[in-house]
Design a protein around this motif. Structure first.
Motif, PDB file in Angstrom:
ATOM      1  N   LEU A  89       0.885  -1.156  -0.226  1.00  0.00           N
ATOM      2  CA  LEU A  89       0.214   0.163  -0.151  1.00  0.00           C
ATOM      3  C   LEU A  89       0.966   1.404   0.180  1.00  0.00           C
ATOM      4  O   LEU A  89       2.064   1.206   0.530  1.00  0.00           O
ATOM      5  CB  LEU A  89      -0.893   0.096   1.224  1.00  0.00           C
ATOM      6  CG  LEU A  89      -2.043  -1.234   1.309  1.00  0.00           C
ATOM      7  CD1 LEU A  89      -2.756  -1.026   2.677  1.00  0.00           C
ATOM      8  CD2 LEU A  89      -2.896  -1.138   0.254  1.00  0.00           C
ATOM      9  N   ASP A  90       0.568   2.348  -0.505  1.00  0.00           N
ATOM     10  CA  ASP A  90       1.101   3.732  -0.626  1.00  0.00           C
ATOM     11  C   ASP A  90       0.681   4.465   0.662  1.00  0.00           C
ATOM     12  O   ASP A  90       1.350   5.498   0.933  1.00  0.00           O
ATOM     13  CB  ASP A  90       0.542   4.376  -1.697  1.00  0.00           C
ATOM     14  CG  ASP A  90       1.019   3.720  -3.026  1.00  0.00           C
ATOM     15  OD1 ASP A  90       2.127   3.348  -3.134  1.00  0.00           O
ATOM     16  OD2 ASP A  90       0.319   3.405  -3.898  1.00  0.00           O
ATOM     17  N   GLY A  91      -0.422   4.054   1.167  1.00  0.00           N
ATOM     18  CA  GLY A  91      -0.872   5.326   2.256  1.00  0.00           C
ATOM     19  C   GLY A  91      -1.709   4.489   3.175  1.00  0.00           C
ATOM     20  O   GLY A  91      -2.582   3.399   2.790  1.00  0.00           O
ATOM     21  N   VAL A  92      -1.816   4.797   4.565  1.00  0.00           N
ATOM     22  CA  VAL A  92      -2.929   4.530   5.562  1.00  0.00           C
ATOM     23  C   VAL A  92      -3.476   5.823   6.328  1.00  0.00           C
ATOM     24  O   VAL A  92      -2.643   6.526   6.660  1.00  0.00           O
ATOM     25  CB  VAL A  92      -2.336   3.293   6.448  1.00  0.00           C
ATOM     26  CG1 VAL A  92      -1.053   3.964   7.184  1.00  0.00           C
ATOM     27  CG2 VAL A  92      -3.532   2.771   7.476  1.00  0.00           C
ATOM     28  N   ALA A  93      -4.650   5.849   6.328  1.00  0.00           N
ATOM     29  CA  ALA A  93      -5.431   6.727   7.167  1.00  0.00           C
ATOM     30  C   ALA A  93      -5.611   6.283   8.658  1.00  0.00           C
ATOM     31  O   ALA A  93      -6.272   5.295   8.766  1.00  0.00           O
ATOM     32  CB  ALA A  93      -6.691   7.272   6.752  1.00  0.00           C
ATOM     33  N   THR A  94      -5.327   7.236   9.547  1.00  0.00           N
ATOM     34  CA  THR A  94      -5.454   7.018  10.769  1.00  0.00           C
ATOM     35  C   THR A  94      -6.829   7.527  11.259  1.00  0.00           C
ATOM     36  O   THR A  94      -6.914   8.674  11.492  1.00  0.00           O
ATOM     37  CB  THR A  94      -4.269   7.289  11.953  1.00  0.00           C
ATOM     38  OG1 THR A  94      -4.074   8.756  11.739  1.00  0.00           O
ATOM     39  CG2 THR A  94      -2.916   6.848  11.417  1.00  0.00           C
ATOM     40  N   THR A  95      -7.727   6.413  11.667  1.00  0.00           N
ATOM     41  CA  THR A  95      -8.864   7.138  12.057  1.00  0.00           C
ATOM     42  C   THR A  95      -9.457   6.585  13.296  1.00  0.00           C
ATOM     43  O   THR A  95     -10.588   5.746  13.277  1.00  0.00           O
ATOM     44  CB  THR A  95     -10.075   6.665  10.866  1.00  0.00           C
ATOM     45  OG1 THR A  95      -9.964   5.163  10.751  1.00  0.00           O
ATOM     46  CG2 THR A  95      -9.753   7.447   9.471  1.00  0.00           C
ATOM     47  N   ASN A  96      -8.736   6.860  14.484  1.00  0.00           N
ATOM     48  CA  ASN A  96      -9.081   6.482  15.443  1.00  0.00           C
ATOM     49  C   ASN A  96     -10.681   7.063  16.151  1.00  0.00           C
ATOM     50  O   ASN A  96     -11.099   8.047  15.550  1.00  0.00           O
ATOM     51  CB  ASN A  96      -8.102   7.056  16.406  1.00  0.00           C
ATOM     52  CG  ASN A  96      -6.895   6.383  16.444  1.00  0.00           C
ATOM     53  OD1 ASN A  96      -6.882   5.047  16.330  1.00  0.00           O
ATOM     54  ND2 ASN A  96      -5.983   6.819  16.636  1.00  0.00           N
ATOM     55  N   HIS A  97     -11.189   6.213  16.981  1.00  0.00           N
ATOM     56  CA  HIS A  97     -12.363   6.759  17.697  1.00  0.00           C
ATOM     57  C   HIS A  97     -12.609   8.183  18.024  1.00  0.00           C
ATOM     58  O   HIS A  97     -11.983   7.959  19.194  1.00  0.00           O
ATOM     59  CB  HIS A  97     -13.219   5.860  18.241  1.00  0.00           C
ATOM     60  CG  HIS A  97     -13.493   4.089  17.584  1.00  0.00           C
ATOM     61  ND1 HIS A  97     -14.605   4.158  16.798  1.00  0.00           N
ATOM     62  CD2 HIS A  97     -12.841   3.201  17.495  1.00  0.00           C
ATOM     63  CE1 HIS A  97     -14.779   3.073  16.340  1.00  0.00           C
ATOM     64  NE2 HIS A  97     -13.366   2.514  16.553  1.00  0.00           N
ATOM     65  N   ASP A  98     -12.979   9.173  17.639  1.00  0.00           N
ATOM     66  CA  ASP A  98     -13.461  10.149  18.237  1.00  0.00           C
ATOM     67  C   ASP A  98     -12.117  11.109  18.635  1.00  0.00           C
ATOM     68  O   ASP A  98     -12.172  11.945  19.686  1.00  0.00           O
ATOM     69  CB  ASP A  98     -14.487  10.047  19.402  1.00  0.00           C
ATOM     70  CG  ASP A  98     -15.786   9.475  18.973  1.00  0.00           C
ATOM     71  OD1 ASP A  98     -16.415  10.422  17.950  1.00  0.00           O
ATOM     72  OD2 ASP A  98     -16.203   8.322  19.070  1.00  0.00           O
ATOM     73  N   TYR A  99     -10.925  10.666  18.078  1.00  0.00           N
ATOM     74  CA  TYR A  99      -9.835  11.723  18.283  1.00  0.00           C
ATOM     75  C   TYR A  99      -8.786  11.629  17.105  1.00  0.00           C
ATOM     76  O   TYR A  99      -8.941  10.554  16.389  1.00  0.00           O
ATOM     77  CB  TYR A  99      -9.147  11.341  19.567  1.00  0.00           C
ATOM     78  CG  TYR A  99      -8.258  10.215  19.649  1.00  0.00           C
ATOM     79  CD1 TYR A  99      -7.045  10.456  19.545  1.00  0.00           C
ATOM     80  CD2 TYR A  99      -8.854   8.838  19.867  1.00  0.00           C
ATOM     81  CE1 TYR A  99      -6.248   9.151  19.612  1.00  0.00           C
ATOM     82  CE2 TYR A  99      -8.120   7.738  19.887  1.00  0.00           C
ATOM     83  CZ  TYR A  99      -6.643   7.987  19.957  1.00  0.00           C
ATOM     84  OH  TYR A  99      -6.005   6.787  19.711  1.00  0.00           O
ATOM     85  N   TYR A 100      -8.332  12.560  16.860  1.00  0.00           N
ATOM     86  CA  TYR A 100      -7.251  12.747  16.024  1.00  0.00           C
ATOM     87  C   TYR A 100      -5.978  12.971  16.613  1.00  0.00           C
ATOM     88  O   TYR A 100      -5.769  13.901  17.187  1.00  0.00           O
ATOM     89  CB  TYR A 100      -7.536  13.737  14.898  1.00  0.00           C
ATOM     90  CG  TYR A 100      -6.154  13.978  13.916  1.00  0.00           C
ATOM     91  CD1 TYR A 100      -5.493  12.987  13.153  1.00  0.00           C
ATOM     92  CD2 TYR A 100      -5.920  15.241  13.937  1.00  0.00           C
ATOM     93  CE1 TYR A 100      -4.376  13.449  12.488  1.00  0.00           C
ATOM     94  CE2 TYR A 100      -4.960  15.735  12.982  1.00  0.00           C
ATOM     95  CZ  TYR A 100      -4.229  14.745  12.571  1.00  0.00           C
ATOM     96  OH  TYR A 100      -2.998  15.273  11.656  1.00  0.00           O
ATOM     97  N   THR A 101      -4.802  12.251  16.358  1.00  0.00           N
ATOM     98  CA  THR A 101      -3.358  12.685  16.755  1.00  0.00           C
ATOM     99  C   THR A 101      -2.529  12.803  15.767  1.00  0.00           C
ATOM    100  O   THR A 101      -2.317  11.720  14.766  1.00  0.00           O
ATOM    101  CB  THR A 101      -2.696  11.607  17.711  1.00  0.00           C
ATOM    102  OG1 THR A 101      -3.738  11.604  18.889  1.00  0.00           O
ATOM    103  CG2 THR A 101      -1.398  11.932  18.316  1.00  0.00           C
ATOM    104  N   PRO A 102      -1.775  13.863  15.459  1.00  0.00           N
ATOM    105  CA  PRO A 102      -0.874  13.809  14.368  1.00  0.00           C
ATOM    106  C   PRO A 102       0.401  12.674  14.565  1.00  0.00           C
ATOM    107  O   PRO A 102       0.911  12.841  15.534  1.00  0.00           O
ATOM    108  CB  PRO A 102      -0.391  15.554  14.163  1.00  0.00           C
ATOM    109  CG  PRO A 102      -1.246  16.045  14.928  1.00  0.00           C
ATOM    110  CD  PRO A 102      -2.059  15.108  15.904  1.00  0.00           C
TER     111      PRO A 102
END
Length: 241
Positions: free
Chosen positions: A40-53
């Motif tokens: 794969l070229d990329g993956v999105a981090t889609t955690n439940h109800d929060y985002y961390t860079p």
């Protein structure tokens, strides 16, 4: 052309935010390592109800995202500036989509036939509908729903463990791989969903199906869905092979 898993989590447990914050840097490294092995070229981090860079990985793009728990089900938000945190169940799907669009992100209906009634909302301006890697037997219904709503399909593994990454993913037609280009491709319909049919992934899905049955997870495939057609007649194994 790029391949991206648009639905993945950096931890295998819910809650315990302080513990999770310490675990997440390791979790994202494991996600990207498996994604690279999967090609794969990329993956999105889609955690439940929060985002961390997270710091960029050397071989796989780490794309910003969040999975918002609305009062009707989950909505994936992917793009350059997802909200840092949301309160589970506090937003309606329409409010989640408005929040995504205000932040130049795409809003995607997550696993529309599992523990969700978001798919029933016809007046909410979603950007896409997801083919979810945990239960691809729903793919015929998802495709029918997307056709009725004139929306593109994206693919995401819904991985909570690193070995799950890539069991479903999105093919993105773009000249470069950035959060902005992903959003543009989704809105232009230059995306398509793919499901891995390897022996390992098929075995994994059967295992999760058994787990969900024991947990009593609500699966709309077990009953007709008004306006979307009848569930497929094949059993899960026949569809997955």
């Amino acid at each position: 052309m790029y391949t991206v898993d648009l639905h993945a989590h950096t931890r295998f447990f819910h809650g315990r935010r302080a513990l999770g914050d310490r675990f997440d840097p390791l979790g994202v490294r494991l996600l990207t390592e498996v994604a690279a092995r999967r090609g794969l070229d990329g993956v999105a981090t889609t955690n439940h109800d929060y985002y961390t860079p997270f710091d960029p990985a050397p071989d796989v793009a780490t794309l910003p995202g969040i999975e918002i728990t609305t009062d009707r089900g989950h909505v994936l938000v992917v793009g350059p500036d997802p909200p840092r945190a949301t309160n589970p169940g506090a937003l309606s799907p329409a409010e989640a989509v408005a929040l995504a669009h205000d932040r130049d992100c795409a809003a995607i209906v997550a696993h529309p036939f599992r523990n969700s009634t978001v798919r029933e909302l016809e007046d909410v301006p979603f950007d896409a509908i997801e083919v979810n890697g945990k239960h691809p037997r729903s793919q015929p219904l998802v495709e029918e729903l997307a056709k009725e709503r004139d929306l593109p399909l994206t693919g995401g593994s819904d991985a909570h463990y690193p070995f799950e990454v890539g069991r479903a993913y999105t093919v993105v037609e773009a000249d470069r791989l950035t959060p902005e280009s992903i959003v543009e491709a989704i809105r232009d319909g230059r995306v398509s969903a793919r499901v891995s049919r390897s022996g390992f992934d098929s075995l994994l899905r059967r295992a999760y199906r058994a787990i969900h049955d024991r947990k009593g997870v609500i699966d709309a495939l077990d009953r007709p869905t008004p306006g979307v057609g009848e569930p497929p007649g094949e059993d899960e194994e026949s569809i997955e092979q």
